[in-house]
Design a protein around this motif. Structure first.
Motif, PDB file in Angstrom:
ATOM      1  N   ARG A  39      34.119   2.747   7.239  1.00 27.11           N
ATOM      2  CA  ARG A  39      35.195   1.948   6.663  1.00 27.11           C
ATOM      3  C   ARG A  39      35.108   2.044   5.145  1.00 27.11           C
ATOM      4  N   PRO A  40      36.211   1.862   4.456  1.00 25.03           N
ATOM      5  CA  PRO A  40      36.208   2.005   2.991  1.00 25.03           C
ATOM      6  C   PRO A  40      35.455   0.838   2.341  1.00 25.03           C
ATOM      7  N   ALA A  42       0.838  -1.207   0.000  1.00 24.78           N
ATOM      8  CA  ALA A  42       0.000   0.000   0.000  1.00 24.78           C
ATOM      9  C   ALA A  42       0.875   1.260   0.000  1.00 24.78           C
ATOM     10  N   PHE A  43       1.783   1.312  -0.949  1.00 26.67           N
ATOM     11  CA  PHE A  43       2.616   2.512  -1.114  1.00 26.67           C
ATOM     12  C   PHE A  43       3.194   2.519  -2.526  1.00 26.67           C
ATOM     13  N   THR A  44       3.641   3.693  -2.960  1.00 28.71           N
ATOM     14  CA  THR A  44       4.378   3.829  -4.213  1.00 28.71           C
ATOM     15  C   THR A  44       5.836   4.131  -3.888  1.00 28.71           C
ATOM     16  N   VAL A  45       6.716   3.805  -4.839  1.00 26.50           N
ATOM     17  CA  VAL A  45       8.144   4.053  -4.673  1.00 26.50           C
ATOM     18  C   VAL A  45       8.636   4.878  -5.865  1.00 26.50           C
ATOM     19  N   THR A  46       9.329   5.948  -5.566  1.00 25.09           N
ATOM     20  CA  THR A  46       9.906   6.795  -6.617  1.00 25.09           C
ATOM     21  C   THR A  46      11.410   6.848  -6.436  1.00 25.09           C
ATOM     22  N   LEU A  47      12.159   6.465  -7.482  1.00 23.99           N
ATOM     23  CA  LEU A  47      13.618   6.607  -7.460  1.00 23.99           C
ATOM     24  C   LEU A  47      13.940   8.051  -7.814  1.00 23.99           C
ATOM     25  N   THR A  48      14.464   8.798  -6.841  1.00 24.31           N
ATOM     26  CA  THR A  48      14.695  10.232  -7.039  1.00 24.31           C
ATOM     27  C   THR A  48      16.145  10.570  -7.371  1.00 24.31           C
ATOM     28  N   GLY A  49      17.064   9.648  -7.166  1.00 27.92           N
ATOM     29  CA  GLY A  49      18.463   9.923  -7.486  1.00 27.92           C
ATOM     30  C   GLY A  49      19.315   8.694  -7.303  1.00 27.92           C
ATOM     31  N   VAL A  50      20.405   8.595  -8.100  1.00 29.40           N
ATOM     32  CA  VAL A  50      21.300   7.451  -8.009  1.00 29.40           C
ATOM     33  C   VAL A  50      22.686   7.883  -8.494  1.00 29.40           C
ATOM     34  N   GLY A  51      23.758   7.380  -7.879  1.00 36.40           N
ATOM     35  CA  GLY A  51      25.116   7.712  -8.288  1.00 36.40           C
ATOM     36  C   GLY A  51      26.137   7.019  -7.412  1.00 36.40           C
ATOM     37  N   TRP A  52      27.431   7.003  -7.893  1.00 35.30           N
ATOM     38  CA  TRP A  52      28.510   6.373  -7.141  1.00 35.30           C
ATOM     39  C   TRP A  52      29.244   7.411  -6.309  1.00 35.30           C
ATOM     40  N   VAL A  53      29.567   7.062  -5.075  1.00 32.21           N
ATOM     41  CA  VAL A  53      30.259   7.965  -4.158  1.00 32.21           C
ATOM     42  C   VAL A  53      31.390   7.210  -3.467  1.00 32.21           C
ATOM     43  N   ASP A  54      32.341   7.987  -2.908  1.00 31.82           N
ATOM     44  CA  ASP A  54      33.429   7.342  -2.170  1.00 31.82           C
ATOM     45  C   ASP A  54      33.104   7.269  -0.685  1.00 31.82           C
ATOM     46  N   GLN A  55      34.079   6.815   0.099  1.00 29.99           N
ATOM     47  CA  GLN A  55      33.849   6.635   1.531  1.00 29.99           C
ATOM     48  C   GLN A  55      33.480   7.938   2.218  1.00 29.99           C
ATOM     49  N   ALA A  56      34.226   9.013   1.897  1.00 28.03           N
ATOM     50  CA  ALA A  56      33.972  10.299   2.549  1.00 28.03           C
ATOM     51  C   ALA A  56      32.591  10.836   2.185  1.00 28.03           C
TER      52      ALA A  56
END
Length: 391
Positions: free
Chosen positions: A297-298, A277-291
């Motif tokens: 931890r890395p 009983a909910f919808t899901v919207t993908l609002t953003g995606v991307g690769w990031v580093d540890q910081a």
């Protein structure tokens, strides 16, 4: 002196005639003491009264009385009466169970029936073709909007037993003042292959459910009926008002299988499998580093894939709880990758709780090298519900 002593003359002397001894009282031989005794013989002593049940704390209240105390010990009960307590308990339990079953049968069989009235003709409906039926003193318009075969129960239930899911709306169209009730046991699904009718699963996890509907004039309710069956073709039936009546209405139905849905970034998606009983919207995606991730931890792969979602509630019954652990990343040609353990990535938004109309964010991180694949929402049984391709 009485009947058994010598008789006195008028001058006070006795005639000396012997007329027999007085009966001597024997304990236990009668209820009353004798009224007379032979002259010179003392009356016998009465036996001591038994001690009251609450008396001496030195002996338990239910301990047997020792022999020789002047009070007879009760004999132990033997024979066919022994064990009656256990038999009585079993009889009581069986009786209570029979009463419960009988009440349900009576409620379904004779509720609000009018003796001598002809049963109404069965209404025949179809998907998106509403029918109007007389339920007790009320008129209800019932519309079936779709039928799906589900691989299991609701999305957060791990049950993998097949389920037939019927979506419908029930509307009260008369102006009666009293409430009308449509219980779950009035519904059944009869498979076309001749298998036994399937009953409604009242704890299927599909929401909103129509397992118990009560309506007053003008009210309307929509939701699901879930049946425990793998059948995909058959007849939905709404039972008649009285035992032996034909169904109030029937629908010939053929279900379509629920499948995983492919989503696109920025668009709200409703899953078919599990019907959450909910919808899901993908609002953003991307690769990031540890910081950038704020990780303690890395990442083993050298990077994290960060995915942001918005969860919006669409149900009416209960709040929906969505965790980041329900999401996985599947690299092209690789195995699914889950989110790190709790508290490894500080910037993660690990759960959302939503109700009808409300929204909340979820941010999930995956220890994955850059590359194509798909982010997936999965149910508690591990089945893919929604997939978002990642280039």
């Amino acid at each position: 002196m009485g009947w058994f002593g010598g008789q006195r003359r008028s001058d006070g002397s006795e005639d000396g005639l012997y007329r027999g001894d007085a009966p001597v009282y024997q304990p236990g031989a009668g209820d009353d003491a004798p009224r007379a005794y032979q002259a010179g013989r003392p009356a016998p002593a009465w036996p001591a009264d038994p001690a009251p049940a609450s008396a001496p704390p030195s002996r338990p209240a239910f301990a047997p009385i020792p022999p020789g105390t002047g009070v007879a010990s009760p004999a132990r009960r033997r024979g066919p009466g022994a064990g009656c307590g256990l038999v009585a308990l079993i009889v009581i339990l069986v009786t209570v169970g029979a009463i419960v079953v009988g009440v349900l049968a009576v409620v379904g069989a004779v509720r609000s029936s009018i003796p001598g009235r002809d049963a109404p003709a069965t209404q025949v409906g179809a998907v998106d073709v509403p029918v109007t039926v007389q339920v007790d003193d009320a008129q209800l318009r019932v519309s079936v909007s779709g039928v799906q075969s589900q691989p299991g129960s609701g999305w957060d239930h791990p049950d993998d037993a097949p389920t037939l899911l019927v979506a419908m709306t029930i509307q009260r169209v008369d102006d009666g003042s009293s409430s009308v009730h449509v219980p779950f046991f009035d519904w059944s699904f009869v498979p076309a292959d001749g298998a036994a009718p399937a009953d409604v699963d009242i704890i299927s996890g599909f929401e909103p459910d129509l397992t118990s509907v009560s309506l007053t004039a003008g009210q309307s309710v929509g939701g699901y009926l879930a049946f425990d069956t793998a059948a995909t073709t058959g007849q939905l039936r709404l039972a008649g008002n009285r035992y032996g009546d034909p169904p109030l209405a029937t629908w010939a139905l053929t279900a379509v299988p629920a499948v995983a849905v492919t989503g696109a970034a920025g668009e709200p998606v409703t899953a078919q499998i599990g019907r959450p009983a909910f919808t899901v919207t993908l609002t953003g995606v991307g690769w990031v580093d540890q910081a950038q991730a704020g990780a303690s931890r890395p990442p083993a792969s050298g990077t994290f894939l960060a995915a942001d979602f918005t969860i919006t509630g669409t149900g009416t019954d209960t709040s929906q709880w969505v965790q980041d652990s329900s999401f996985v990343f599947v690299p092209a040609g690789g195995d699914p990758i889950g989110v790190p353990p709790p508290n490894v990535v500080s910037s993660a938004a690990s759960f959302a709780s939503v109700s009808a109309g409300s929204s909340a964010p979820v941010r999930a991180f995956f220890d994955a090298a850059p590359g194509p694949g798909a982010v997936e929402l999965r149910d508690s049984a591990g089945r893919t519900m929604i997939s978002w391709p990642i280039a």
